[in-house]
Design a protein around this motif. Structure first.
Motif, PDB file in Angstrom:
ATOM      1  N   MET A 163     -34.181 -56.798  -0.108  1.00 41.61           N
ATOM      2  CA  MET A 163     -34.147 -55.976  -1.140  1.00 41.61           C
ATOM      3  C   MET A 163     -35.230 -54.926  -1.063  1.00 41.61           C
ATOM      4  O   MET A 163     -36.572 -55.327  -0.943  1.00 41.61           O
ATOM      5  CB  MET A 163     -34.160 -56.617  -2.418  1.00 41.61           C
ATOM      6  CG  MET A 163     -34.103 -55.773  -3.628  1.00 41.61           C
ATOM      7  SD  MET A 163     -32.161 -55.138  -3.869  1.00 41.61           S
ATOM      8  CE  MET A 163     -31.368 -56.895  -4.038  1.00 41.61           C
ATOM      9  N   THR A 164     -34.971 -53.590  -0.949  1.00 41.48           N
ATOM     10  CA  THR A 164     -36.228 -52.572  -0.873  1.00 41.48           C
ATOM     11  C   THR A 164     -36.164 -51.503  -2.050  1.00 41.48           C
ATOM     12  O   THR A 164     -35.403 -51.719  -2.758  1.00 41.48           O
ATOM     13  CB  THR A 164     -36.018 -51.746   0.410  1.00 41.48           C
ATOM     14  OG1 THR A 164     -34.822 -51.045   0.198  1.00 41.48           O
ATOM     15  CG2 THR A 164     -36.052 -52.638   1.741  1.00 41.48           C
ATOM     16  N   ALA A 165     -37.332 -51.283  -2.406  1.00 42.47           N
ATOM     17  CA  ALA A 165     -37.560 -50.176  -3.683  1.00 42.47           C
ATOM     18  C   ALA A 165     -38.374 -49.243  -3.187  1.00 42.47           C
ATOM     19  O   ALA A 165     -39.287 -49.392  -2.539  1.00 42.47           O
ATOM     20  CB  ALA A 165     -37.959 -51.277  -4.753  1.00 42.47           C
ATOM     21  N   ASP A 166     -38.175 -48.098  -3.618  1.00 44.18           N
ATOM     22  CA  ASP A 166     -39.202 -46.894  -3.427  1.00 44.18           C
ATOM     23  C   ASP A 166     -40.153 -46.858  -4.438  1.00 44.18           C
ATOM     24  O   ASP A 166     -40.300 -46.697  -5.566  1.00 44.18           O
ATOM     25  CB  ASP A 166     -38.153 -45.703  -4.024  1.00 44.18           C
ATOM     26  CG  ASP A 166     -39.043 -44.411  -3.827  1.00 44.18           C
ATOM     27  OD1 ASP A 166     -40.208 -44.335  -3.351  1.00 44.18           O
ATOM     28  OD2 ASP A 166     -38.770 -43.446  -4.661  1.00 44.18           O
ATOM     29  N   ARG A 167     -41.354 -47.634  -4.010  1.00 40.24           N
ATOM     30  CA  ARG A 167     -42.684 -47.758  -4.747  1.00 40.24           C
ATOM     31  C   ARG A 167     -43.775 -47.120  -4.298  1.00 40.24           C
ATOM     32  O   ARG A 167     -43.789 -46.600  -3.395  1.00 40.24           O
ATOM     33  CB  ARG A 167     -42.787 -49.189  -4.689  1.00 40.24           C
ATOM     34  CG  ARG A 167     -41.677 -50.293  -4.942  1.00 40.24           C
ATOM     35  CD  ARG A 167     -42.401 -51.727  -4.768  1.00 40.24           C
ATOM     36  NE  ARG A 167     -41.243 -52.788  -5.321  1.00 40.24           N
ATOM     37  CZ  ARG A 167     -40.889 -53.569  -4.144  1.00 40.24           C
ATOM     38  NH1 ARG A 167     -41.033 -53.422  -3.090  1.00 40.24           N
ATOM     39  NH2 ARG A 167     -39.811 -54.331  -4.862  1.00 40.24           N
ATOM     40  N   MET A 168     -44.519 -46.787  -5.152  1.00 42.67           N
ATOM     41  CA  MET A 168     -45.907 -46.082  -5.016  1.00 42.67           C
ATOM     42  C   MET A 168     -46.546 -47.193  -3.976  1.00 42.67           C
ATOM     43  O   MET A 168     -46.392 -48.417  -4.285  1.00 42.67           O
ATOM     44  CB  MET A 168     -46.737 -45.756  -6.266  1.00 42.67           C
ATOM     45  CG  MET A 168     -45.883 -44.917  -7.354  1.00 42.67           C
ATOM     46  SD  MET A 168     -45.759 -43.186  -6.649  1.00 42.67           S
ATOM     47  CE  MET A 168     -47.403 -42.723  -6.458  1.00 42.67           C
TER      48      MET A 168
ATOM     49  N   VAL B 174     -32.157 -52.219  -6.309  1.00 40.17           N
ATOM     50  CA  VAL B 174     -33.362 -51.881  -6.992  1.00 40.17           C
ATOM     51  C   VAL B 174     -33.823 -50.503  -6.380  1.00 40.17           C
ATOM     52  O   VAL B 174     -34.089 -50.287  -5.414  1.00 40.17           O
ATOM     53  CB  VAL B 174     -34.591 -53.031  -6.910  1.00 40.17           C
ATOM     54  CG1 VAL B 174     -35.877 -52.195  -7.695  1.00 40.17           C
ATOM     55  CG2 VAL B 174     -34.117 -54.184  -7.508  1.00 40.17           C
ATOM     56  N   ASP B 175     -33.992 -49.401  -7.400  1.00 39.67           N
ATOM     57  CA  ASP B 175     -34.512 -48.188  -6.730  1.00 39.67           C
ATOM     58  C   ASP B 175     -35.931 -47.875  -6.868  1.00 39.67           C
ATOM     59  O   ASP B 175     -36.579 -47.171  -6.323  1.00 39.67           O
ATOM     60  CB  ASP B 175     -33.511 -47.145  -7.581  1.00 39.67           C
ATOM     61  CG  ASP B 175     -32.040 -47.348  -7.499  1.00 39.67           C
ATOM     62  OD1 ASP B 175     -31.738 -47.509  -6.403  1.00 39.67           O
ATOM     63  OD2 ASP B 175     -31.521 -47.006  -8.372  1.00 39.67           O
ATOM     64  N   HIS B 176     -36.588 -48.482  -7.863  1.00 45.68           N
ATOM     65  CA  HIS B 176     -38.030 -48.126  -8.050  1.00 45.68           C
ATOM     66  C   HIS B 176     -38.521 -49.443  -9.132  1.00 45.68           C
ATOM     67  O   HIS B 176     -37.960 -49.836 -10.035  1.00 45.68           O
ATOM     68  CB  HIS B 176     -38.498 -46.902  -8.579  1.00 45.68           C
ATOM     69  CG  HIS B 176     -39.721 -46.645  -8.747  1.00 45.68           C
ATOM     70  ND1 HIS B 176     -40.683 -46.792  -9.734  1.00 45.68           N
ATOM     71  CD2 HIS B 176     -40.710 -45.909  -7.944  1.00 45.68           C
ATOM     72  CE1 HIS B 176     -41.844 -46.505  -9.728  1.00 45.68           C
ATOM     73  NE2 HIS B 176     -41.903 -45.516  -8.375  1.00 45.68           N
ATOM     74  N   VAL B 177     -39.796 -49.818  -8.769  1.00 43.60           N
ATOM     75  CA  VAL B 177     -40.610 -50.703  -9.531  1.00 43.60           C
ATOM     76  C   VAL B 177     -42.028 -50.318  -9.910  1.00 43.60           C
ATOM     77  O   VAL B 177     -42.822 -49.519  -9.088  1.00 43.60           O
ATOM     78  CB  VAL B 177     -40.584 -52.075  -8.864  1.00 43.60           C
ATOM     79  CG1 VAL B 177     -41.619 -53.113  -9.567  1.00 43.60           C
ATOM     80  CG2 VAL B 177     -39.298 -52.827  -8.451  1.00 43.60           C
TER      81      VAL B 177
END
Length: 369
Positions: A1-6, A295-298
């Motif tokens: 599961m990947t997310a576009d995170r800072m 998940v798109d962003h956390v």
């Protein structure tokens, strides 16, 4: 599961910025006075903003409650994309148009700031997730018809990317079902009517997707164990959605949620405890048997000692192929945008605000074939 995170920050830096929350601010009928001086580096921002939380809270107040709608031209980039579950807007002129339309329908509109969860800095840009309680009276014409005079209240979350004092991209989710019911309208009949109209106009449905729902890795099955520590706020949403929603391991709900956890879902519905939450997830998965969460962003604030507040932006996709709360199966594909705010303490979720546009899903379900 990947997310576009800072990019990740040291724990001490996260703990330091945890003080920049709405908890410190007077969010009652009167806005708090401007605090002299900057509490955070904000290169490119107007001088009266003290930190990113103040920027989000105060510019929202100016535009919506003071009705300084023209400030959108100085607070949004000229080409800002705005994403909703059932629409895509481009450019600040459309933001102005939609704001004026909403205020005309609800001229006494108030937006009470409940929380701002954020990440980033003024060099790389900020991500902010702003949860508000939206309240007012329907005193003018709205997209749903003539004024009803009724008071409405709904929950909304806006996720913004902000660079040099301007919003350059925004995702908005709101509990439209709650608003429609409070106007005295039937959301199912209204969804059928609008879905038919939009189809006749040739508008594309968000559910008109190609290929399989991205839940299964090829011919395999979703992993029933995922790498990551659920006590890590950055990893928690991906683990929760991957195990519970995608792998159907609903037994993990008892591990991730406190026994008396409270979860708010669309329609102003309040779930309490593992039983209510399990029944809610089962109902959605029964209606959409191939349903999948990504998940798109956390982003998160807080510390292990204080507890964490976590914002997760996500997408749900599936096919309406089973019985459930949305009527007999239609075979229609659906895609909805959602944002959840979690309050986590002692490694477990104590409270969740799950906000997504259930009415947008209804329109996709009832769209004519």
């Amino acid at each position: 599961m990947t997310a576009d995170r800072m990019s990740s920050k040291p724990a001490s830096e996260h703990e330091e910025r945890a003080r920049l929350t709405v908890d410190e601010r007077d969010l009652g009928p009167q806005m708090a006075p401007v605090v002299a001086g900057r509490r955070q580096s904000l290169e490119g921002f107007e001088a009266d903003y003290t930190d990113i939380v103040d920027y989000i809270i105060r510019c929202t107040h100016k535009i919506w409650e003071d009705k300084a709608v023209g400030l959108i031209y100085t607070h949004y980039a000229h080409n800002t994309p705005v994403h909703l579950s059932d629409a895509e807007f481009y450019g600040r002129d459309q933001v102005v148009e939609n704001t004026v339309r909403t205020l005309a329908a609800f001229p006494d509109l108030r937006l009470f700031g409940d929380e701002v969860i954020w990440s980033g800095n003024d060099r790389d840009g900020f991500h902010s997730s702003h949860r508000v309680t939206w309240s007012g009276h329907n005193l003018g014409h709205s997209i749903y018809g003539p004024p009803t005079g009724r008071r409405v209240q709904r929950r909304e979350i806006a996720h913004c990317v902000v660079r040099r004092g301007r919003i350059v991209e925004e995702w908005i989710v709101h509990d439209e079902t709650a608003l429609i019911r409070q106007l005295g309208l039937d959301e199912v009949e209204l969804a059928r009517t609008l879905a038919r109209m939009e189809a006749e106009l040739g508008w594309q449905s968000p559910g008109d997707l190609v290929g399989e729902v991205p839940r299964l890795p090829g011919q395999g099955h979703p992993p029933v164990q995922l790498d990551g520590d659920p006590r890590d706020p950055d990893a928690l949403p991906g683990l929760l959605y991957g195990l519970v929603w995608n792998a159907r391991m609903l037994n993990y709900l008892a591990e991730y949620y406190a026994p008396n956890a409270v979860v708010w879902v669309p329609g102003n519905r309040r779930l309490e405890g593992h039983g209510d939450l399990t029944a809610y997830v089962l109902g959605l998965l029964a209606a959409f048997p191939d349903g999948a969460m990504s998940v798109d962003h956390v982003a998160w604030i807080g510390s292990e000692a204080q507890g964490y507040k976590v914002a997760a932006r996500w997408t749900f996709q599936g096919t309406h192929g089973g019985p459930g709360p949305y009527g007999p199966p239609t075979g229609r594909r659906v895609r909805v945008l959602g944002i959840s705010h979690f309050e986590v303490r002692g490694g477990r979720i104590e409270r969740e605000y799950m906000v997504w546009d259930e009415f947008a899903l209804l329109k996709q379900v009832y769209r004519p074939g």
